[in-house]
Design a protein around this motif. Structure first.
Motif, PDB file in Angstrom:
ATOM      1  N   THR A 100     -17.049   6.621   1.002  1.00  0.00           N
ATOM      2  CA  THR A 100     -16.632   6.210   2.342  1.00  0.00           C
ATOM      3  C   THR A 100     -15.292   5.470   2.290  1.00  0.00           C
ATOM      4  O   THR A 100     -14.459   5.626   3.183  1.00  0.00           O
ATOM      5  N   PHE A 101     -15.089   4.663   1.259  1.00  0.00           N
ATOM      6  CA  PHE A 101     -13.808   3.971   1.114  1.00  0.00           C
ATOM      7  C   PHE A 101     -12.683   4.964   0.843  1.00  0.00           C
ATOM      8  O   PHE A 101     -11.597   4.866   1.420  1.00  0.00           O
ATOM      9  N   LEU A 102     -12.925   5.929  -0.030  1.00  0.00           N
ATOM     10  CA  LEU A 102     -11.901   6.918  -0.355  1.00  0.00           C
ATOM     11  C   LEU A 102     -11.565   7.778   0.865  1.00  0.00           C
ATOM     12  O   LEU A 102     -10.400   8.118   1.088  1.00  0.00           O
ATOM     13  N   ASP A 103     -12.576   8.089   1.686  1.00  0.00           N
ATOM     14  CA  ASP A 103     -12.317   8.831   2.919  1.00  0.00           C
ATOM     15  C   ASP A 103     -11.471   7.992   3.879  1.00  0.00           C
ATOM     16  O   ASP A 103     -10.539   8.498   4.518  1.00  0.00           O
ATOM     17  N   PHE A 104     -11.818   6.708   3.990  1.00  0.00           N
ATOM     18  CA  PHE A 104     -11.045   5.798   4.836  1.00  0.00           C
ATOM     19  C   PHE A 104      -9.596   5.720   4.363  1.00  0.00           C
ATOM     20  O   PHE A 104      -8.660   5.759   5.168  1.00  0.00           O
ATOM     21  N   ALA A 105      -9.416   5.610   3.052  1.00  0.00           N
ATOM     22  CA  ALA A 105      -8.071   5.509   2.486  1.00  0.00           C
ATOM     23  C   ALA A 105      -7.254   6.758   2.795  1.00  0.00           C
ATOM     24  O   ALA A 105      -6.067   6.666   3.141  1.00  0.00           O
TER      25      ALA A 105
ATOM     26  N   GLY B 143      -6.750  -6.964   9.349  1.00  0.00           N
ATOM     27  CA  GLY B 143      -7.725  -6.101  10.003  1.00  0.00           C
ATOM     28  C   GLY B 143      -8.190  -4.971   9.109  1.00  0.00           C
ATOM     29  O   GLY B 143      -9.384  -4.622   9.089  1.00  0.00           O
ATOM     30  N   ILE B 144      -7.268  -4.388   8.351  1.00  0.00           N
ATOM     31  CA  ILE B 144      -7.625  -3.306   7.422  1.00  0.00           C
ATOM     32  C   ILE B 144      -8.587  -3.824   6.356  1.00  0.00           C
ATOM     33  O   ILE B 144      -9.627  -3.207   6.084  1.00  0.00           O
ATOM     34  N   CYS B 145      -8.246  -4.946   5.736  1.00  0.00           N
ATOM     35  CA  CYS B 145      -9.094  -5.489   4.667  1.00  0.00           C
ATOM     36  C   CYS B 145     -10.485  -5.836   5.195  1.00  0.00           C
ATOM     37  O   CYS B 145     -11.505  -5.520   4.565  1.00  0.00           O
ATOM     38  N   GLY B 146     -10.528  -6.470   6.369  1.00  0.00           N
ATOM     39  CA  GLY B 146     -11.827  -6.823   6.945  1.00  0.00           C
ATOM     40  C   GLY B 146     -12.660  -5.607   7.282  1.00  0.00           C
ATOM     41  O   GLY B 146     -13.878  -5.589   7.055  1.00  0.00           O
ATOM     42  N   ALA B 147     -12.022  -4.563   7.809  1.00  0.00           N
ATOM     43  CA  ALA B 147     -12.756  -3.345   8.173  1.00  0.00           C
ATOM     44  C   ALA B 147     -13.346  -2.658   6.953  1.00  0.00           C
ATOM     45  O   ALA B 147     -14.485  -2.165   6.982  1.00  0.00           O
ATOM     46  N   VAL B 148     -12.581  -2.616   5.857  1.00  0.00           N
ATOM     47  CA  VAL B 148     -13.081  -2.006   4.620  1.00  0.00           C
ATOM     48  C   VAL B 148     -14.347  -2.707   4.160  1.00  0.00           C
ATOM     49  O   VAL B 148     -15.368  -2.073   3.830  1.00  0.00           O
ATOM     50  N   LEU B 149     -14.325  -4.026   4.145  1.00  0.00           N
ATOM     51  CA  LEU B 149     -15.463  -4.776   3.618  1.00  0.00           C
ATOM     52  C   LEU B 149     -16.660  -4.730   4.556  1.00  0.00           C
ATOM     53  O   LEU B 149     -17.806  -4.649   4.101  1.00  0.00           O
ATOM     54  N   ARG B 150     -16.419  -4.760   5.859  1.00  0.00           N
ATOM     55  CA  ARG B 150     -17.549  -4.646   6.795  1.00  0.00           C
ATOM     56  C   ARG B 150     -18.266  -3.313   6.633  1.00  0.00           C
ATOM     57  O   ARG B 150     -19.502  -3.241   6.680  1.00  0.00           O
ATOM     58  N   SER B 151     -17.503  -2.249   6.433  1.00  0.00           N
ATOM     59  CA  SER B 151     -18.131  -0.937   6.279  1.00  0.00           C
ATOM     60  C   SER B 151     -18.977  -0.880   5.015  1.00  0.00           C
ATOM     61  O   SER B 151     -20.040  -0.245   4.992  1.00  0.00           O
TER      62      SER B 151
END
Length: 415
Positions: free
Chosen positions: A389-394, A250-258
Motif C-alpha cells: 500500500t505504501f509503494l502504491d501510494f508512492a 500532510g504526506i508523512c501523516g497520511a502515510v502513517l495513518r494508512s
C-alpha cells in the motif's frame, strides 16, 4: 563466487532472544517446494511431523516453485514455529537448511551485479539498524567470506547488460553513492542534486533504451555532478526556494495513518500514537504540525546535528545498495522513493517521545537519541517501507517526469 558487503553487515550476528523485536511476526512467509520437501523428510517420524503438516499449507493463490507453501501464524501474528524464547523451533531442532529462503537470509538482502554478489541489510531488523546507523564506518564496503552470503542462488540479478539501462547501472549507482557522500553541502542539497541529475539523465537513460550514445552522454552528465561548483549552485537554488511545509507534514501523516489501519504490531502502534500526539493529535492541521516539526528540527540540529546527519546519510547509502534503482520505472522515481522514505522516518524521529524529551532537557546523553533513532528507522522499515500500500501510494504521489521532480522538491525541503 565473490561477495561484498558494507561493513555493518560483515559485523552482523543475530542477537535472537535479546532482540527487542522479532522478525518472525507480521509477515507472510512462503516456502519453496524443495525446502518444504526437505523439512518433511527431516521431521518424518518425529513429534513435529504432525505440526509441520498442520501449520504449513499450500499457497492459496496456487503458486508453485519458490512460493509453493505458506507458513502458518498464531493469533497474535507471530510465526507458528516461534518458541517461548523467541527462537525458531525448526532451526533449533533441524538446522538452518530446512528454513524458507526468506527466514534464512533475513535481514540480508542479496543482489547479483554481474559475477559479484552483494549483501546489504534490511533495517527492519533492530540489530541491523543499530549497526548501520551508529557506526561511523558502517557503510564502508569490503569483501566478505562467501559463507556469509547465505543462499546466493536467491540473489536478484541486476546488471545483466542487455540494454543501456542495465549496462550502465553500476556506473550510475556509484555516482549516486559518491554524490550522497559529498559533505561540503547539506544532506538535503545532495538529495536535490541527486534528483536534478536523475531528471537530466531521464531524457536518454531509461529502462529498455538501446541508445548507443547513452554511455558517452551519461559520462558527461555524471561528471558535471562531480563538480563542487555545480553542488554549490544547486545548494544555493534550494536555499532560495520558498515552499510551504504543510504539504510535507500532510504526506508523512497520511502515510502513517494508512499503515496504522493495517498493522497489528503493538510496538508499531504504540510509537505511532505517541508520534501523532506529539504533533498535536489527530485534529492538528498539517501547517501547525509542520511548525512544531520545524522548531524541533532546528533545535535538534543545534544539539546533535552531526549525529542526525549520520543516521540519514547511512540510511540513504544503504537504500541505494539495498534497493537497486533498476527495479524502478525511472532513476528519478527511485530517487523520489528514497526521499519519501527518508521524510517519513524524519517525521517519526522528530515526533518520538524520547526525542521530544531530549529537546526539553538538552543534557540528555546521546545514547538516548541513538536508541530513539534505531527504533524509528527500524519500525518504519519493517511496517511501512516495503508495504504494497505504501509503494502504491508512492507511485501515485510521484507522478511522472518534471511532475515527479516538483513533488520531490516538497519532500526535500521538509528534510
Amino acid at each position: 563466487m565473490t561477495a561484498s558487503a558494507p561493513r555493518y553487515m560483515a559485523r552482523f550476528r543475530c542477537i535472537a532472544e535479546a532482540c527487542e523485536d522479532t522478525c518472525c511476526a507480521g509477515l507472510t512467509v512462503p516456502i519453496s517446494e524443495s525446502r518444504w520437501s526437505l523439512l518433511r523428510q527431516k521431521v518424518a517420524g518425529s513429534p513435529d511431523e504432525a505440526r509441520v503438516a498442520a501449520l504449513i499449507s499450500p499457497n492459496p493463490e496456487g503458486a508453485t516453485g519458490q512460493q509453493a507453501g505458506i507458513l502458518g501464524k498464531r493469533a497474535d501474528g507471530h510465526c507458528a514455529f516461534l518458541d517461548e524464547a523467541k527462537l525458531c523451533s525448526l532451526q533449533r531442532r533441524y538446522g538452518e537448511a530446512v528454513l524458507p529462503d526468506g527466514c534464512s537470509v533475513f535481514p540480508r538482502v542479496l543482489t547479483r551485479w554481474g559475477a559479484q554478489v552483494e549483501m546489504a541489510g534490511s533495517l527492519a531488523c533492530p540489530e541491523t539498524a543499530r549497526l548501520c546507523l551508529l557506526a561511523e564506518d558502517a557503510l564502508v564496503r569490503e569483501p566478505v567470506p562467501e559463507e556469509q552470503a547465505l543462499r546466493p542462488q536467491v540473489a536478484r540479478q541486476v546488471a545483466a547488460g542487455d540494454d543501456a539501462w542495465t549496462a550502465h547501472a553500476d556506473t550510475v549507482r556509484e555516482a549516486m553513492l559518491r554524490l550522497l557522500a559529498r559533505r561540503e553541502v547539506p544532506f538535503a542539497a545532495r538529495l536535490f542534486a541527486l534528483g536534478r541529475m536523475a531528471l537530466g539523465l531521464g531524457d536518454f537513460y531509461f529502462p529498455g533504451t538501446t541508445d548507443d550514445a547513452a554511455g558517452e552522454r551519461l559520462t558527461t552528465l555524471l561528471r558535471e555532478y562531480e563538480s563542487g561548483e555545480t553542488l554549490a549552485s544547486l545548494h544555493a537554488q534550494l536555499e532560495a526556494l520558498e515552499l510551504p511545509g504543510g504539504p510535507w507534514a500532510g504526506i508523512c501523516g497520511a502515510v502513517l495513518r494508512s499503515r496504522e489501519a493495517a498493522v497489528s504490531s503493538p510496538r508499531f502502534l504504540s510509537l505511532m500514537h505517541a508520534v501523532r500526539a506529539s504533533y498535536g493529535g489527530a485534529d492538528t492541521s498539517p501547517d501547525d504540525a509542520w511548525r512544531l516539526h520545524a522548531a524541533r528540527r532546528s533545535a535538534l540540529e543545534s544539539l546533535h546535528g552531526e549525529r542526525v546527519h549520520q543516521y540519514f546519510l547511512h540510511h540513504a547509502l544503504n537504500h541505494v545498495l539495498r534497493h537497486p534503482f533498476t527495479e524502478a520505472p525511472s532513476l528519478l522515481n527511485a530517487v523520489f522513493l528514497l526521499v519519501l522514505r527518508a521524510s517519513v522516518v524524519r517525521w517519526v524521529l522528530l515526533g518520538h517521545p524520547a526525542v521530544v524529551a531530549l529537546l526539553d532537557a538538552p543534557g540528555t546523553p546521546e545514547a538516548a537519541l541513538d536508541a530513539a533513532a534505531v527504533e524509528a528507522f527500524q519500525v518504519v522499515a519493517k511496517h511501512v517501507e516495503q508495504a504494497p500500500t505504501f509503494l502504491d501510494f508512492a507511485r501515485g504521489l510521484a507522478g511522472e517526469g518534471p511532475e515527479t521532480f516538483a513533488r520531490l522538491l516538497i519532500l526535500v525541503k521538509g528534510l
